[in-house]
Design a protein around this motif. Structure first.
Motif, PDB file in Angstrom:
ATOM      1  N   MET A  13       0.827  -1.197   0.000  1.00 49.84           N
ATOM      2  CA  MET A  13       0.000   0.000   0.000  1.00 49.84           C
ATOM      3  C   MET A  13       0.865   1.251   0.000  1.00 49.84           C
ATOM      4  N   VAL A  14       0.319   2.296  -0.575  1.00 52.73           N
ATOM      5  CA  VAL A  14       0.934   3.617  -0.542  1.00 52.73           C
ATOM      6  C   VAL A  14      -0.122   4.592  -0.046  1.00 52.73           C
ATOM      7  N   HIS A  34      -0.272  -3.639  -9.161  1.00 53.66           N
ATOM      8  CA  HIS A  34      -1.254  -2.766  -8.513  1.00 53.66           C
ATOM      9  C   HIS A  34      -0.819  -2.439  -7.092  1.00 53.66           C
ATOM     10  N   LEU A  35      -1.054  -1.198  -6.702  1.00 57.83           N
ATOM     11  CA  LEU A  35      -0.849  -0.766  -5.319  1.00 57.83           C
ATOM     12  C   LEU A  35      -2.171  -0.221  -4.808  1.00 57.83           C
ATOM     13  N   LEU A  36      -2.499  -0.547  -3.568  1.00 54.06           N
ATOM     14  CA  LEU A  36      -3.693   0.023  -2.960  1.00 54.06           C
ATOM     15  C   LEU A  36      -3.315   1.329  -2.290  1.00 54.06           C
ATOM     16  N   VAL A  37      -4.170   2.322  -2.438  1.00 53.57           N
ATOM     17  CA  VAL A  37      -3.925   3.648  -1.877  1.00 53.57           C
ATOM     18  C   VAL A  37      -4.796   3.802  -0.642  1.00 53.57           C
ATOM     19  N   PHE A  44      -8.714   4.197  -0.422  1.00 50.73           N
ATOM     20  CA  PHE A  44      -9.204   5.355  -1.158  1.00 50.73           C
ATOM     21  C   PHE A  44      -9.032   5.203  -2.661  1.00 50.73           C
ATOM     22  N   GLY A  45      -8.163   4.286  -3.082  1.00 46.40           N
ATOM     23  CA  GLY A  45      -7.954   4.138  -4.510  1.00 46.40           C
ATOM     24  C   GLY A  45      -6.987   3.026  -4.838  1.00 46.40           C
ATOM     25  N   VAL A  46      -6.711   2.924  -6.138  1.00 45.84           N
ATOM     26  CA  VAL A  46      -5.775   1.936  -6.671  1.00 45.84           C
ATOM     27  C   VAL A  46      -4.902   2.652  -7.695  1.00 45.84           C
ATOM     28  N   VAL A  47      -3.631   2.307  -7.708  1.00 44.94           N
ATOM     29  CA  VAL A  47      -2.739   2.807  -8.759  1.00 44.94           C
ATOM     30  C   VAL A  47      -2.072   1.593  -9.400  1.00 44.94           C
ATOM     31  N   SER A  48      -2.087   1.561 -10.721  1.00 45.13           N
ATOM     32  CA  SER A  48      -1.496   0.441 -11.453  1.00 45.13           C
ATOM     33  C   SER A  48      -0.198   0.885 -12.114  1.00 45.13           C
ATOM     34  N   ASP A  49       0.563  -0.092 -12.571  1.00 44.89           N
ATOM     35  CA  ASP A  49       1.781   0.241 -13.296  1.00 44.89           C
ATOM     36  C   ASP A  49       1.441   0.990 -14.583  1.00 44.89           C
ATOM     37  N   VAL A  77       0.577  10.405  -5.665  1.00 47.28           N
ATOM     38  CA  VAL A  77      -0.287   9.266  -5.962  1.00 47.28           C
ATOM     39  C   VAL A  77      -1.721   9.705  -6.210  1.00 47.28           C
ATOM     40  N   HIS A  78      -2.237  10.614  -5.395  1.00 46.15           N
ATOM     41  CA  HIS A  78      -3.645  11.019  -5.537  1.00 46.15           C
ATOM     42  C   HIS A  78      -3.930  11.653  -6.891  1.00 46.15           C
TER      43      HIS A  78
END
Length: 136
Positions: A13-14, A34-37, A44-49, A77-78
């Motif tokens: 997570m980040v 994938h990283l969970l935010v 609150f969100g997801v960020v992918s490569d 990230v946001h």
């Protein structure tokens, strides 16, 4: 079959204000996409490569890199994450997850508890691994 039995339980997570340099370093040194935010432990969100690759300059890591290219890594990230991701509880069924993957253009489903704290992540690769390991 419940998602709890096939999801990936170790989740990286980040936080929303982490810089993309941190995200890039994580993706460069891992085999997941994938990283969970989270903020205060809640999703609150997801960020992918792929999100990262769209957000940073393609010149990073080349001889043509400029100061402006490197500055794209200072984003947070946001600024690039997918907000309000589709989630499931750990007791959801495999059929529930497959229906979501078929209905939406997503590549992961965060698995959250009642308080929206991440407890895992499910990708189509997890499903394929499960199907490949089943005994006939």
């Amino acid at each position: 079959m419940q998602i709890l039995d096939i999801m990936t339980k170790k989740v990286v997570m980040v936080e929303m204000d982490d810089p993309l340099t941190q995200v890039k370093e994580i993706f460069d040194n891992s085999k997941f996409h994938h990283l969970l935010v989270v903020e205060e432990g809640k999703l609150f969100g997801v960020v992918s490569d792929r999100d990262l690759l769209k957000a940073i300059s393609p010149n990073i890591g080349t001889m043509r890199v400029t100061y402006q290219d490197m500055a794209t890594l200072n984003k947070r990230v946001h600024q690039i994450m997918t907000r309000k991701p589709i989630t499931l509880p750990p007791d959801a069924s495999l059929d529930d997850a497959v229906a979501i993957f078929n209905q939406h253009r997503i590549s992961c489903i965060p698995i959250v508890d009642e308080e929206f704290r991440p407890v895992g992540i499910l990708t189509w690769r997890d499903i394929m691994r499960y199907l490949g390991e089943r005994k006939p």
